[in-house]
Each structure stands twice: as C-alpha cells, then as structure tokens.
Design a protein around this motif. Structure first.
Motif, PDB file in Angstrom:
ATOM      1  N   ALA A  50       0.820  -1.216   0.000  1.00  0.00           N
ATOM      2  CA  ALA A  50       0.000   0.000   0.000  1.00  0.00           C
ATOM      3  C   ALA A  50       0.854   1.266   0.000  1.00  0.00           C
ATOM      4  N   GLY A  51       2.178   1.101  -0.083  1.00  0.00           N
ATOM      5  CA  GLY A  51       3.077   2.250  -0.113  1.00  0.00           C
ATOM      6  C   GLY A  51       3.267   2.900   1.245  1.00  0.00           C
ATOM      7  N   ILE A  52       3.042   2.146   2.310  1.00  0.00           N
ATOM      8  CA  ILE A  52       3.202   2.663   3.672  1.00  0.00           C
ATOM      9  C   ILE A  52       4.499   2.121   4.252  1.00  0.00           C
ATOM     10  N   ARG A  53       5.341   3.014   4.722  1.00  0.00           N
ATOM     11  CA  ARG A  53       6.612   2.583   5.312  1.00  0.00           C
ATOM     12  C   ARG A  53       6.338   1.828   6.605  1.00  0.00           C
ATOM     13  N   VAL A  54       7.046   0.716   6.792  1.00  0.00           N
ATOM     14  CA  VAL A  54       6.829  -0.109   7.971  1.00  0.00           C
ATOM     15  C   VAL A  54       8.175  -0.485   8.584  1.00  0.00           C
ATOM     16  N   VAL A  55       8.240  -0.467   9.923  1.00  0.00           N
ATOM     17  CA  VAL A  55       9.468  -0.787  10.648  1.00  0.00           C
ATOM     18  C   VAL A  55       9.177  -1.957  11.586  1.00  0.00           C
ATOM     19  N   PRO A  56       9.956  -3.036  11.527  1.00  0.00           N
ATOM     20  CA  PRO A  56       9.729  -4.196  12.409  1.00  0.00           C
ATOM     21  C   PRO A  56      10.261  -3.940  13.812  1.00  0.00           C
ATOM     22  N   THR A  57       9.514  -3.223  14.619  1.00  0.00           N
ATOM     23  CA  THR A  57      10.009  -2.753  15.919  1.00  0.00           C
ATOM     24  C   THR A  57      10.009  -3.810  17.012  1.00  0.00           C
ATOM     25  N   GLY A  58       9.182  -4.846  16.892  1.00  0.00           N
ATOM     26  CA  GLY A  58       9.129  -5.868  17.935  1.00  0.00           C
ATOM     27  C   GLY A  58       8.563  -7.162  17.407  1.00  0.00           C
ATOM     28  N   LEU A  59       9.236  -7.729  16.421  1.00  0.00           N
ATOM     29  CA  LEU A  59       8.694  -8.905  15.736  1.00  0.00           C
ATOM     30  C   LEU A  59       8.483 -10.086  16.676  1.00  0.00           C
ATOM     31  N   GLN A  60       9.362 -10.230  17.697  1.00  0.00           N
ATOM     32  CA  GLN A  60       9.207 -11.373  18.599  1.00  0.00           C
ATOM     33  C   GLN A  60       7.908 -11.311  19.383  1.00  0.00           C
ATOM     34  N   HIS A  61       7.360 -10.104  19.486  1.00  0.00           N
ATOM     35  CA  HIS A  61       6.069  -9.946  20.150  1.00  0.00           C
ATOM     36  C   HIS A  61       4.962  -9.579  19.161  1.00  0.00           C
ATOM     37  N   GLY A  62       5.270  -9.662  17.874  1.00  0.00           N
ATOM     38  CA  GLY A  62       4.248  -9.456  16.862  1.00  0.00           C
ATOM     39  C   GLY A  62       3.963  -8.015  16.517  1.00  0.00           C
ATOM     40  N   THR A  63       4.876  -7.087  16.881  1.00  0.00           N
ATOM     41  CA  THR A  63       4.613  -5.665  16.689  1.00  0.00           C
ATOM     42  C   THR A  63       5.452  -5.077  15.558  1.00  0.00           C
ATOM     43  N   VAL A  64       4.783  -4.338  14.683  1.00  0.00           N
ATOM     44  CA  VAL A  64       5.468  -3.523  13.673  1.00  0.00           C
ATOM     45  C   VAL A  64       4.910  -2.110  13.780  1.00  0.00           C
ATOM     46  N   THR A  65       5.670  -1.154  13.271  1.00  0.00           N
ATOM     47  CA  THR A  65       5.245   0.243  13.328  1.00  0.00           C
ATOM     48  C   THR A  65       5.068   0.788  11.923  1.00  0.00           C
ATOM     49  N   ALA A  66       3.869   1.262  11.652  1.00  0.00           N
ATOM     50  CA  ALA A  66       3.589   1.939  10.379  1.00  0.00           C
ATOM     51  C   ALA A  66       3.923   3.407  10.548  1.00  0.00           C
ATOM     52  N   VAL A  67       4.729   3.939   9.651  1.00  0.00           N
ATOM     53  CA  VAL A  67       5.178   5.323   9.743  1.00  0.00           C
ATOM     54  C   VAL A  67       4.352   6.172   8.780  1.00  0.00           C
ATOM     55  N   LEU A  68       3.406   6.926   9.341  1.00  0.00           N
ATOM     56  CA  LEU A  68       2.572   7.827   8.558  1.00  0.00           C
ATOM     57  C   LEU A  68       3.106   9.249   8.677  1.00  0.00           C
ATOM     58  N   ASP A  69       2.754  10.103   7.744  1.00  0.00           N
ATOM     59  CA  ASP A  69       3.151  11.506   7.843  1.00  0.00           C
ATOM     60  C   ASP A  69       2.579  12.151   9.101  1.00  0.00           C
ATOM     61  N   SER A  70       1.440  11.641   9.575  1.00  0.00           N
ATOM     62  CA  SER A  70       0.791  12.197  10.763  1.00  0.00           C
ATOM     63  C   SER A  70       1.277  11.562  12.053  1.00  0.00           C
ATOM     64  N   GLY A  71       2.242  10.631  11.957  1.00  0.00           N
ATOM     65  CA  GLY A  71       2.789  10.006  13.149  1.00  0.00           C
ATOM     66  C   GLY A  71       2.768   8.496  13.072  1.00  0.00           C
ATOM     67  N   PRO A  72       3.500   7.819  13.949  1.00  0.00           N
ATOM     68  CA  PRO A  72       3.575   6.358  13.913  1.00  0.00           C
ATOM     69  C   PRO A  72       2.332   5.698  14.486  1.00  0.00           C
ATOM     70  N   VAL A  73       2.040   4.505  13.987  1.00  0.00           N
ATOM     71  CA  VAL A  73       0.946   3.684  14.504  1.00  0.00           C
ATOM     72  C   VAL A  73       1.477   2.264  14.648  1.00  0.00           C
ATOM     73  N   GLU A  74       1.346   1.690  15.851  1.00  0.00           N
ATOM     74  CA  GLU A  74       1.797   0.326  16.064  1.00  0.00           C
ATOM     75  C   GLU A  74       0.679  -0.664  15.734  1.00  0.00           C
ATOM     76  N   ALA A  75       1.054  -1.730  15.047  1.00  0.00           N
ATOM     77  CA  ALA A  75       0.116  -2.808  14.736  1.00  0.00           C
ATOM     78  C   ALA A  75       0.687  -4.098  15.303  1.00  0.00           C
ATOM     79  N   THR A  76      -0.101  -4.785  16.116  1.00  0.00           N
ATOM     80  CA  THR A  76       0.378  -5.985  16.798  1.00  0.00           C
ATOM     81  C   THR A  76      -0.561  -7.148  16.525  1.00  0.00           C
TER      82      THR A  76
END
Length: 415
Positions: free
Chosen positions: A68-94
C-alpha cells in the motif's frame, strides 16, 4: 441491546490512518483499534498513541503495508509488533497474542486469531477495549466499559496470577488508579500489597518510568498515600516514608499554576538531603541532568530573592525550591511571578576588563569578579553603567588591599 460505538475524535481523521486500516483488512474485520486510544476517547481526553490489533501475522502485516506504499518498521517482531510510519505520526500494529510462558519480567507469546484470547492477556479491563476502524463498534470481553464508567481499575482474571506474569503490573495498577480511578479495587489492592516484594525483581529503569508517570497523574497524592499505607514502596524505595510534603508541593503548584513535574514531585516525596538524593537518582537510573536537579531541590530552602536563586542554580531549580519550601502563599505567588518570563542575565563584565583597570592577572581577578558579581546580584542585576561603577570600586580596593581568598561574600551560596 444497541451496539455501542466509539465517539468521533480528531485522531480518527489523521491523514493516512484510513489507508492503513484498509490495507490491514478493516473491511474484513481483520484489524481493530485497541487500548489507550479507545479508552481515552471514551473518557473524552486527548489521545497520545494509536495502537492496532490484527489477526494477520507480522509478515503479512508488513507485506500488506508495503504493497500500500506505507513505510513499515519491524520494531518488535518477537512480540508481533510492527510500526507503520505515517506523515501524521507512527501507529503500532500488533498481531493477536496469547502468553506461552512468563517469568514476571518477560513473556514468550504465540500468535492467535482469537480476539478474546488476546484481550485476556492484557492487564486491566479498561485497557482491553477494541473498536472497529470503519464503524467504531466497540468490543468488550471483560466488563471494561462498566469499569470505565465506574472509574474502577480492575485486573483481568486473578490479580495474583496477573502480577506473577508481570511484576510491573503492581506499579501500573497504582498509576492507572491515579490517572483514571476513583477508588481502588479491593481484590487488586490486596494482591499488589501481598506481592509488593516482587518489585525487587524488576529493572530500576522500569520502576523509574512507572513512578515518574504516576507522580504527575491527577490523583497522585491520594494514590501515593495509599501506596505508603500498604508498604508498596518499601522493597524498592524505603526512603519514601510519607506523602505530606508531596501534598503540600502539589497544593503550591495549583496556587501558582505550575505544570506538574515528576522530578520536582519526586524530590518532595523523598524529602531527603542532596547526597541521599544523588544515591536514589543513581539507583533509579535518572539522567545526569535529572540527578543534579534532584540534588539541588534537596539542597536547601527556597527563601531569599527568587531571581538571585535562579541566577545561581537555574530557573527550573529555583522554581523547585520555591514550590517545595515556601509556605507563605503571598510570598510564594510573588516569588513565582518574579520568575515567570524573566530572562536570566549574564554579568556584563569579564576578567579582562578588570585587568584593563589595573588588576594584575591571576587569582585576584577571579576573586574580584566574584565580589562584583555578588554585589550585582544583591542590587538585583543593575545595568552595565552600575556594573562599571561597582568594578571600579572593587578594583581600587583590591589594588590598595589585596582580596583574601576567603573574602567571598557570605551571601554567595554558590552551588
């Protein structure tokens, strides 16, 4: 019964958020808002962070977001968490999780697609509320909505078992009580009291972070009192013996409109001397700047001329001293008003200017400069013309009768 829904809120209109939730399958029920954003919206207070829970595994989440063209950072894969980096700020998805094993500090998790199972591993009922990103429909598996309405902080399941899983939940119980609660849940309070010594197994950084957050919560004084009565501090901060000084400091903050500050309130709570304050600061792994401030707040009273104190030890520390020590309300207000908006000046004179006046280079220059500075402060920071006059007099005296190394003004009080 009609389906309850999440109220409209500014954060739900953040640019890029809808595209994010659609990419994670909001239309298929694959993701939901969870935790603080849902709780705080229902309470009508500002939302700081947005968290998403999803049935998708982390690899699928990252694949969908990248597509979808959204930058994503694998911030905590061992716990199932990644961070989507939006222009309006980060959102964690777990990814939805269940605990496999815990040791009081860390948990090993397995992924699941069961929403109730994910909710069951969360600490308190008010933190286990979910909302559909499209419709706002609320999902509550453990009575969190009723607890939120009653301002009740309640563990999900057996409190003793939940504390055994993560000892930090003891401090989180009191922090959430100070922020959201009206009265403690009796079963939760009993469990925290019984297991208070479990706090000794935690890192001091985790204890520090929870404590500093607790101290600036709206109900900090009442909750700290409760913690003192039940011996919660004893295993990790035995220096905390009461809450009266904290209560007085909070009252003074309200009187002058000061923003609650965790280091100042920690100094009030400890009510100790500078050496002990430094040891406690080191134990809690405070930053060097925080440790110094804690020491200065414990180093003396707040009496005297506020601007002179601010010049000596800095505005922030002068404010700390004033709020921690001044009992007379009119004096406190007047002193605070002197500091608000005041730019701390610099002495408009250098050692070179004293040498130019005929003073020999060496230690006499520093001693003369200190004497000039002391008089300048005592006269409430007059302009450069007056400083020149003071300098002329001090230099003339120094040439006629050299200044003793011990002749510093008794009012100096350098720290």
């Amino acid at each position: 019964m009609a389906q309850l829904t999440l109220p409209a809120a500014d954060w739900r209109e953040r640019p890029g958020l809808e595209a994010l939730t659609e990419a994670l399958g909001a239309g298929e029920g694959l993701c939901r808002f969870v935790g603080g954003a849902v709780r705080d919206t229902l309470l009508g207070i500002p939302v700081a962070d947005i968290d998403l829970a999803t049935t998708l595994d982390p690899d699928a989440v990252m694949e969908r977001l990248r597509a979808a063209g959204i930058r994503v950072v694998p911030t905590g894969l061992q716990h199932g968490t990644v961070t989507a980096v939006l222009d309006s700020g980060p959102v964690e998805a777990t990814t939805l999780r269940r605990d496999v094993s815990t040791d009081g500090r860390h948990a090993t998790v397995a992924f699941t697609d069961d929403w109730r199972e994910d909710a069951a591993r969360r600490d308190f009922t008010i933190n286990a509320l979910y909302a559909d990103p499209r419709t706002g429909a609320l999902f509550d598996y453990f009575g969190g909505l009723d607890d939120l309405a009653a301002r009740r902080v309640r563990f999900i399941g057996d409190p003793l078992r939940r504390i055994a899983e993560d000892h930090l939940r003891i401090l989180r119980f009191f922090r959430f009580l100070a922020r959201f609660g009206d009265a403690p849940d009796a079963e939760g309070l009993a469990a925290c009291t019984a297991r208070a010594r479990d706090l000794m197994a935690l890192s001091r950084e985790r204890i520090r972070d929870e404590l500093l957050k607790l101290l600036v919560a709206p109900g900090a004084v009442e909750v700290v009192q409760l913690m003192c009565v039940h011996g919660i501090f004893d295993p990790v901060l035995p220096e905390v013996t009461g809450w009266a000084a904290l209560a007085r400091s909070v009252e003074r903050e309200a009187l002058v409109g000061a923003v609650p500050d965790p280091i100042r309130r920690l100094a009030a709570l400890l009510a100790t001397d500078p050496a002990q304050a430094d040891l406690i600061g080191a134990r809690l792994k405070l930053s060097n700047a925080q440790r110094k401030r804690l020491m200065l707040a414990s180093a003396g009273d707040g009496t005297g001329e506020p601007r002179a104190l601010a010049y000596r030890i800095g505005r922030e520390s002068a404010e700390d001293r004033l709020l921690l020590a001044e009992d007379d309300a009119p004096t406190l207000v007047a002193g605070w008003e002197q500091l608000v908006g005041w730019d701390i000046p610099r002495l408009p004179l250098t050692g070179g200017a004293l040498v130019a006046r005929g003073l020999a280079k060496g230690p006499d220059v520093a001693r003369a400069l200190h004497r000039i500075e002391d008089q300048w402060i005592a006269e409430r920071f007059p302009d450069s013309d007056r400083v020149d006059a003071i300098a002329d007099a001090v230099v003339a005296q120094a040439i006629a009768a050299p200044i003793s190394p011990n002749a510093a003004s008794p009012a100096t009080g350098r720290e």
